[in-house]
Motif scaffolding. Structure first.
Motif, PDB file in Angstrom:
ATOM      1  N   ILE A  97       0.845  -1.200   0.000  1.00 45.92           N
ATOM      2  CA  ILE A  97       0.000   0.000   0.000  1.00 45.92           C
ATOM      3  C   ILE A  97       0.880   1.249   0.000  1.00 45.92           C
ATOM      4  O   ILE A  97       0.673   2.174  -0.788  1.00 45.92           O
ATOM      5  N   ALA A  98       1.898   1.251   0.863  1.00 45.15           N
ATOM      6  CA  ALA A  98       2.814   2.392   0.952  1.00 45.15           C
ATOM      7  C   ALA A  98       3.554   2.612  -0.374  1.00 45.15           C
ATOM      8  O   ALA A  98       3.901   3.744  -0.715  1.00 45.15           O
ATOM      9  N   ALA A  99       3.768   1.532  -1.134  1.00 48.32           N
ATOM     10  CA  ALA A  99       4.479   1.614  -2.418  1.00 48.32           C
ATOM     11  C   ALA A  99       3.539   1.956  -3.578  1.00 48.32           C
ATOM     12  O   ALA A  99       3.957   1.974  -4.727  1.00 48.32           O
ATOM     13  N   GLY A 100       2.261   2.210  -3.271  1.00 46.36           N
ATOM     14  CA  GLY A 100       1.331   2.641  -4.309  1.00 46.36           C
ATOM     15  C   GLY A 100       0.616   1.524  -5.053  1.00 46.36           C
ATOM     16  O   GLY A 100       0.100   1.741  -6.154  1.00 46.36           O
ATOM     17  N   ALA A 101       0.548   0.339  -4.459  1.00 47.63           N
ATOM     18  CA  ALA A 101      -0.196  -0.751  -5.098  1.00 47.63           C
ATOM     19  C   ALA A 101      -1.651  -0.328  -5.285  1.00 47.63           C
ATOM     20  O   ALA A 101      -2.222   0.340  -4.420  1.00 47.63           O
ATOM     21  N   PRO A 102      -2.266  -0.719  -6.403  1.00 42.22           N
ATOM     22  CA  PRO A 102      -3.658  -0.319  -6.651  1.00 42.22           C
ATOM     23  C   PRO A 102      -4.618  -1.033  -5.689  1.00 42.22           C
ATOM     24  O   PRO A 102      -4.696  -2.261  -5.691  1.00 42.22           O
ATOM     25  N   LEU A 103      -5.328  -0.264  -4.886  1.00 42.18           N
ATOM     26  CA  LEU A 103      -6.197  -0.820  -3.845  1.00 42.18           C
ATOM     27  C   LEU A 103      -7.397  -1.555  -4.411  1.00 42.18           C
ATOM     28  O   LEU A 103      -7.864  -2.519  -3.821  1.00 42.18           O
ATOM     29  N   ASP A 104      -7.914  -1.080  -5.529  1.00 39.13           N
ATOM     30  CA  ASP A 104      -9.202  -1.580  -6.021  1.00 39.13           C
ATOM     31  C   ASP A 104      -9.096  -2.354  -7.332  1.00 39.13           C
ATOM     32  O   ASP A 104     -10.083  -2.507  -8.044  1.00 39.13           O
ATOM     33  N   HIS A 105      -7.900  -2.879  -7.641  1.00 41.89           N
ATOM     34  CA  HIS A 105      -7.748  -3.697  -8.856  1.00 41.89           C
ATOM     35  C   HIS A 105      -8.678  -4.907  -8.761  1.00 41.89           C
ATOM     36  O   HIS A 105      -8.766  -5.547  -7.716  1.00 41.89           O
ATOM     37  N   VAL A 106      -9.372  -5.199  -9.841  1.00 42.90           N
ATOM     38  CA  VAL A 106     -10.279  -6.346  -9.895  1.00 42.90           C
ATOM     39  C   VAL A 106      -9.634  -7.410 -10.793  1.00 42.90           C
ATOM     40  O   VAL A 106      -9.325  -7.133 -11.948  1.00 42.90           O
ATOM     41  N   ASN A 107      -9.416  -8.612 -10.253  1.00 44.09           N
ATOM     42  CA  ASN A 107      -8.793  -9.676 -11.048  1.00 44.09           C
ATOM     43  C   ASN A 107      -9.836 -10.399 -11.904  1.00 44.09           C
ATOM     44  O   ASN A 107     -11.013 -10.046 -11.892  1.00 44.09           O
ATOM     45  N   ASN A 108      -9.396 -11.422 -12.631  1.00 50.77           N
ATOM     46  CA  ASN A 108     -10.325 -12.078 -13.553  1.00 50.77           C
ATOM     47  C   ASN A 108     -11.315 -13.014 -12.865  1.00 50.77           C
ATOM     48  O   ASN A 108     -12.194 -13.564 -13.509  1.00 50.77           O
ATOM     49  N   LEU A 109     -11.194 -13.167 -11.539  1.00 56.08           N
ATOM     50  CA  LEU A 109     -12.223 -13.857 -10.748  1.00 56.08           C
ATOM     51  C   LEU A 109     -13.271 -12.850 -10.268  1.00 56.08           C
ATOM     52  O   LEU A 109     -14.233 -13.210  -9.605  1.00 56.08           O
ATOM     53  N   HIS A 110     -13.038 -11.585 -10.606  1.00 55.65           N
ATOM     54  CA  HIS A 110     -13.886 -10.444 -10.221  1.00 55.65           C
ATOM     55  C   HIS A 110     -13.761 -10.153  -8.717  1.00 55.65           C
ATOM     56  O   HIS A 110     -14.730  -9.798  -8.056  1.00 55.65           O
ATOM     57  N   TRP A 111     -12.536 -10.320  -8.196  1.00 54.70           N
ATOM     58  CA  TRP A 111     -12.252 -10.067  -6.781  1.00 54.70           C
ATOM     59  C   TRP A 111     -11.187  -8.983  -6.632  1.00 54.70           C
ATOM     60  O   TRP A 111     -10.233  -8.918  -7.402  1.00 54.70           O
ATOM     61  N   THR A 112     -11.368  -8.160  -5.606  1.00 53.18           N
ATOM     62  CA  THR A 112     -10.366  -7.173  -5.198  1.00 53.18           C
ATOM     63  C   THR A 112      -9.547  -7.771  -4.052  1.00 53.18           C
ATOM     64  O   THR A 112      -9.879  -8.842  -3.543  1.00 53.18           O
ATOM     65  N   ALA A 113      -8.512  -7.048  -3.614  1.00 53.70           N
ATOM     66  CA  ALA A 113      -7.732  -7.489  -2.454  1.00 53.70           C
ATOM     67  C   ALA A 113      -8.648  -7.619  -1.229  1.00 53.70           C
ATOM     68  O   ALA A 113      -8.545  -8.580  -0.463  1.00 53.70           O
TER      69      ALA A 113
END
Length: 173
Positions: A97-113
């Motif tokens: 998170i501190a390194a700027g990872a995208p919080l709300d990326h949606v993967n191909n299972l349609h799931w976020t972190a």
């Protein structure tokens, strides 16, 4: 260019060093010009490998060496953050998170972190701490899974009371 030679799994010496938790070797290979963002056959970069392994010092080496915390990795079109959240590696999650990872990326299972911390987590303290870190960072609490379930609904369906409380305190519906 031996440092970029690859094996049958498309791993460079840097990938192998990270998998083997050889911190000094990884640092040296990066210093000698090894690409920290190259993907191996499972589409893992060294940030994702270190994140899955819960190797905090290696993640720091990868980030300082030019690794991209925003990269889309894995056959699920996910991110290192999603992989770490799935496993409840809350220290890694905070570092990403501190390194700027995208919080709300949606993967191909349609799931976020956030969703992975719930649906692939065990509801225990590590996954609750992971969820709390994502909530504190401002992750979207209303993004749903493929069936339209919010994170709060998913937590309640699984009986994860502590997770539901974190989400409710943050205003999730």
């Amino acid at each position: 260019e031996h440092r970029e030679a690859i094996d049958d799994r498309h791993r460079t010496p840097l990938h192998v060093a990270v998998y083997q938790k050889q911190h000094d070797a990884a640092r040296t290979l990066i210093r000698l010009g090894a690409d920290p963002n190259k993907l191996e056959i499972d589409r893992y970069d060294i940030i994702t490998i270190a994140s899955v392994a819960n190797d905090v010092p290696m993640l720091k080496i990868a980030l300082e060496g030019g690794g991209n915390a925003r990269a889309v990795t894995s056959r699920y079109d996910g991110t290192a953050l999603i992989a770490a959240a799935h496993l409840g590696h809350h220290g890694i999650v905070k570092q990403l998170i501190a390194a700027g990872a995208p919080l709300d990326h949606v993967n191909n299972l349609h799931w976020t972190a956030l969703i992975e911390a719930i649906v692939l987590g065990d509801g225990g303290q590590h996954h609750v701490a992971t969820l709390q870190a994502l909530v504190n960072a401002g992750a979207n609490l209303q993004l749903t899974d493929r069936n339209g379930n919010t994170p709060l609904r998913l937590a309640k369906m699984r009986g994860y009371r502590a997770m539901a409380e974190v989400l409710e305190r943050a205003g999730a519906r």
